[in-house]
Design a protein around this motif. Structure first.
Motif, PDB file in Angstrom:
ATOM      1  N   SER A 251       0.838  -1.193   0.000  1.00 46.94           N
ATOM      2  CA  SER A 251       0.000   0.000   0.000  1.00 46.94           C
ATOM      3  C   SER A 251       0.873   1.243   0.000  1.00 46.94           C
ATOM      4  N   PRO A 252       0.621   2.179  -0.928  1.00 46.68           N
ATOM      5  CA  PRO A 252       1.392   3.427  -0.926  1.00 46.68           C
ATOM      6  C   PRO A 252       1.153   4.231   0.351  1.00 46.68           C
ATOM      7  N   PHE A 253       0.060   3.948   1.040  1.00 44.06           N
ATOM      8  CA  PHE A 253      -0.228   4.644   2.291  1.00 44.06           C
ATOM      9  C   PHE A 253       0.839   4.321   3.342  1.00 44.06           C
ATOM     10  N   ASP A 254       1.283   3.024   3.346  1.00 43.57           N
ATOM     11  CA  ASP A 254       2.294   2.620   4.327  1.00 43.57           C
ATOM     12  C   ASP A 254       3.572   3.422   4.157  1.00 43.57           C
ATOM     13  N   ASP A 255       4.006   3.561   2.898  1.00 43.28           N
ATOM     14  CA  ASP A 255       5.220   4.344   2.637  1.00 43.28           C
ATOM     15  C   ASP A 255       5.013   5.806   3.017  1.00 43.28           C
ATOM     16  N   PHE A 256       3.834   6.345   2.720  1.00 45.33           N
ATOM     17  CA  PHE A 256       3.545   7.744   3.049  1.00 45.33           C
ATOM     18  C   PHE A 256       3.582   7.952   4.561  1.00 45.33           C
ATOM     19  N   ALA A 257       2.985   7.041   5.324  1.00 42.16           N
ATOM     20  CA  ALA A 257       2.938   7.171   6.779  1.00 42.16           C
ATOM     21  C   ALA A 257       4.331   7.110   7.396  1.00 42.16           C
ATOM     22  N   LYS A 258       5.239   6.346   6.767  1.00 40.77           N
ATOM     23  CA  LYS A 258       6.605   6.260   7.279  1.00 40.77           C
ATOM     24  C   LYS A 258       7.401   7.526   7.001  1.00 40.77           C
ATOM     25  N   GLU A 259       7.103   8.177   5.883  1.00 46.37           N
ATOM     26  CA  GLU A 259       7.901   9.310   5.440  1.00 46.37           C
ATOM     27  C   GLU A 259       7.348  10.664   5.879  1.00 46.37           C
ATOM     28  N   ASN A 260       6.113  10.700   6.372  1.00 45.57           N
ATOM     29  CA  ASN A 260       5.489  11.979   6.726  1.00 45.57           C
ATOM     30  C   ASN A 260       4.880  11.908   8.128  1.00 45.57           C
ATOM     31  N   SER A 261       4.731  13.096   8.732  1.00 45.95           N
ATOM     32  CA  SER A 261       4.206  13.176  10.097  1.00 45.95           C
ATOM     33  C   SER A 261       3.167  14.286  10.196  1.00 45.95           C
ATOM     34  N   VAL A 262       2.393  14.232  11.291  1.00 44.59           N
ATOM     35  CA  VAL A 262       1.424  15.289  11.567  1.00 44.59           C
ATOM     36  C   VAL A 262       2.164  16.614  11.706  1.00 44.59           C
TER      37      VAL A 262
ATOM     38  N   GLY B 158      -5.962  12.594   0.866  1.00 46.91           N
ATOM     39  CA  GLY B 158      -6.428  13.015   2.174  1.00 46.91           C
ATOM     40  C   GLY B 158      -7.618  13.950   2.015  1.00 46.91           C
ATOM     41  N   LEU B 159      -8.366  14.140   3.087  1.00 50.27           N
ATOM     42  CA  LEU B 159      -9.557  14.979   3.045  1.00 50.27           C
ATOM     43  C   LEU B 159      -9.300  16.329   3.706  1.00 50.27           C
TER      44      LEU B 159
ATOM     45  N   ALA C  68     -12.814  18.574   0.204  1.00 55.14           N
ATOM     46  CA  ALA C  68     -12.065  18.281  -1.012  1.00 55.14           C
ATOM     47  C   ALA C  68     -11.062  17.172  -0.730  1.00 55.14           C
ATOM     48  N   PHE C  69     -10.957  16.223  -1.672  1.00 60.04           N
ATOM     49  CA  PHE C  69      -9.959  15.169  -1.565  1.00 60.04           C
ATOM     50  C   PHE C  69      -8.726  15.594  -2.349  1.00 60.04           C
ATOM     51  N   VAL C  70      -7.604  15.584  -1.657  1.00 55.56           N
ATOM     52  CA  VAL C  70      -6.354  16.070  -2.240  1.00 55.56           C
ATOM     53  C   VAL C  70      -5.341  14.934  -2.265  1.00 55.56           C
ATOM     54  N   GLU C  71      -4.764  14.706  -3.445  1.00 57.52           N
ATOM     55  CA  GLU C  71      -3.733  13.670  -3.597  1.00 57.52           C
ATOM     56  C   GLU C  71      -2.411  14.250  -3.136  1.00 57.52           C
TER      57      GLU C  71
ATOM     58  N   GLU D 274      -3.505   5.119  10.556  1.00 55.42           N
ATOM     59  CA  GLU D 274      -2.935   4.004   9.809  1.00 55.42           C
ATOM     60  C   GLU D 274      -3.894   2.811   9.732  1.00 55.42           C
ATOM     61  N   ASP D 275      -4.765   2.642  10.720  1.00 56.10           N
ATOM     62  CA  ASP D 275      -5.710   1.522  10.707  1.00 56.10           C
ATOM     63  C   ASP D 275      -6.728   1.662   9.586  1.00 56.10           C
ATOM     64  N   SER D 276      -7.286   2.862   9.452  1.00 57.65           N
ATOM     65  CA  SER D 276      -8.297   3.103   8.414  1.00 57.65           C
ATOM     66  C   SER D 276      -7.704   3.712   7.157  1.00 57.65           C
ATOM     67  N   GLU D 277      -6.378   3.995   7.193  1.00 55.23           N
ATOM     68  CA  GLU D 277      -5.688   4.611   6.060  1.00 55.23           C
ATOM     69  C   GLU D 277      -6.381   5.912   5.634  1.00 55.23           C
ATOM     70  N   LYS D 278      -6.618   6.774   6.621  1.00 56.81           N
ATOM     71  CA  LYS D 278      -7.247   8.070   6.342  1.00 56.81           C
ATOM     72  C   LYS D 278      -6.349   9.200   6.821  1.00 56.81           C
ATOM     73  N   ILE D 279      -6.330  10.261   6.023  1.00 59.34           N
ATOM     74  CA  ILE D 279      -5.499  11.425   6.332  1.00 59.34           C
ATOM     75  C   ILE D 279      -6.389  12.662   6.361  1.00 59.34           C
ATOM     76  N   SER D 280      -6.243  13.459   7.412  1.00 59.91           N
ATOM     77  CA  SER D 280      -6.962  14.739   7.492  1.00 59.91           C
ATOM     78  C   SER D 280      -5.981  15.853   7.171  1.00 59.91           C
ATOM     79  N   LEU D 281      -6.401  16.750   6.286  1.00 57.85           N
ATOM     80  CA  LEU D 281      -5.546  17.837   5.816  1.00 57.85           C
ATOM     81  C   LEU D 281      -6.210  19.190   6.051  1.00 57.85           C
ATOM     82  N   SER D 282      -5.372  20.231   5.963  1.00 59.34           N
ATOM     83  CA  SER D 282      -5.890  21.600   6.087  1.00 59.34           C
ATOM     84  C   SER D 282      -5.170  22.504   5.104  1.00 59.34           C
ATOM     85  N   ILE D 283      -5.957  23.280   4.405  1.00 60.32           N
ATOM     86  CA  ILE D 283      -5.362  24.308   3.527  1.00 60.32           C
ATOM     87  C   ILE D 283      -5.190  25.605   4.296  1.00 60.32           C
TER      88      ILE D 283
END
Length: 410
Positions: A289-300, A326-327, A316-319, A360-369
């Motif tokens: 899963s690309p999410f696993d790599d993303f979670a290892k390389e990025n932090s809150v 992430g949402l 909005a969903f942002v790649e 990481e359990d639900s593979e969901k990311i919350s974002l803010s612009i």
């Protein structure tokens, strides 16, 4: 040639007795009771001579001779009696004619008819119990196969297999397993079915594989069918469905954009329902899963460059990485009130986002612009009130009351 013609072809031929003279076998001939034999009697004897067109046998317990014409030896097509019988063989047959003319004391027998009677009894029992029987393909015709099952039976091409069979000749001379589909002894009609056996065997194979499939396991498969909602993938004896949402971590608009018929793929088993023979699969989850790599390389708290992929009423969903979205909730788009995300954002627009949370359990990311921008300060000046009126412009009492004072008696 129809099915009935094929079934009755051999059974409608006349029985000929070719002894020293050509004597026609007539089953309806009256029997001389002095012989002790009647048409329909079952007898046995020992073969002592095999001729070109008939055989002779000594009948047990009798001075009469039994004669079996070649056409009454078997329901198979033979050129010479020695193909199926030899001298000193014991035979059983049914009486079809008795000859007691001067110099002749013969009993004409039919081995074939006795065997057919026994075969029909066996076939009727097999049909009743839905048993599987074995037969040999005697002839191949355009409409199907003629099969020896003790009598001549017929497999229509439509009942030969669960798939279309183009070359029927491949079955010539083969031994096949069949079930009795229909039987009519009076019309010498036996319809056989091979298709049902194949279907039953495949069902057993499917159930066996379904019982061995483990949820969560990763196995090999081949794409065999494509629909607008997903791809059917063959796993051996069963097919499973990979929904369009399970084909890739990137958004798939059309199934053909992700897989094609004939593709060999690895799939993860999501669910197995043996009762309904349904298997749910995932192509994307079979890989990393690309999410696993993303979670290892990025932090809150990290700020990233992203691309708006979808706009919905609530955000909005942002790649933020290939296959990772992430949402941005509508409340996190701007410091100012945003009623509808599409008022301020467009699909494929590049935006700066800040990571608020990673699940990481639900593979969901919350974002803010809005967290990537500063709030604009509000103005502290008192609001000004503009008045264009001057004292000279103000109305007098006279202007207000006018001539109302003229008539007053003061």
């Amino acid at each position: 040639m129809t099915t009935e013609d094929i079934l009755n072809e051999e059974n409608n031929e006349e029985v000929n007795n070719q002894t020293e003279g050509d004597t026609e076998v007539d089953e309806n001939t009256e029997v001389n009771s002095s012989s002790g034999y009647n048409v329909g009697d079952k007898v046995s004897g020992t073969v002592y001579k095999v001729e070109d067109k008939f055989i002779r046998a000594h009948l047990d317990g009798s001075e009469y001779e039994g004669i079996v014409p070649i056409s009454q030896l078997t329901n198979q097509r033979i050129e010479h009696p020695n193909e199926v019988v030899s001298e000193d063989d014991t035979i059983e047959g049914v009486v079809i004619k008795v000859e007691e003319e001067e110099g002749r004391h013969n009993v004409i027998l039919s081995v074939r008819k006795l065997e057919e009677t026994k075969s029909y009894d066996t076939l009727e029992e097999a049909a009743k119990n839905d048993e599987t029987i074995t037969g040999t393909v005697m002839d191949v015709v355009q409409a199907g196969l003629v099969v020896d099952v003790g009598v001549r039976g017929f497999i229509p091409a439509s009942l030969l297999s669960d798939e279309y069979v183009e070359d029927l000749e491949q079955f010539a001379g083969q031994t096949v397993q069949v079930k009795v589909e229909d039987i009519d002894k009076e019309k010498n009609r036996v319809i056989l079915n091979r298709k049902r056996i194949i279907e039953e065997d495949k069902k057993q194979d499917r159930q066996k594989q379904l019982s061995n499939l483990e949820k969560g396991s990763v196995i090999d498969g081949e794409v065999v069918r494509i629909t607008n909602f997903g791809a059917f993938i063959n796993l051996g004896d069963v097919d499973g469905l990979a929904h369009i949402s399970e084909l890739s971590y990137t958004r798939v608009e059309k199934v053909e954009d992700a897989v094609n018929i004939g593709d060999k793929v690895k799939v993860k088993v999501l669910d197995v329902n043996p009762e309904n023979e349904r298997v749910s699969l995932s192509v994307k989850q079979a890989g990393t899963s690309p999410f696993d790599d993303f979670a290892k390389e990025n932090s809150v708290g990290d700020t990233l460059e992203g691309t708006v992929k979808r706009l919905v009423d609530f955000g909005a969903f942002v790649e933020v990485a290939p296959g990772v979205e992430g949402l941005v909730h509508v409340s996190e788009i701007s410091h100012d009130h945003v009623a509808v995300p599409s008022d301020v954002l467009k699909v494929e627009e590049s935006v700066q986002v800040k990571i608020l949370s990673i699940n990481e359990d639900s593979e969901k990311i919350s974002l803010s612009i809005k967290e990537t921008t500063e709030r604009q300060p509000e103005s502290k000046d008192e609001p000004k009130v503009y008045n264009d009126e001057t004292e000279d412009d103000r109305p007098t009492l006279g202007d207000v009351f006018g001539d109302r004072f003229k008539n007053l008696d003061l």
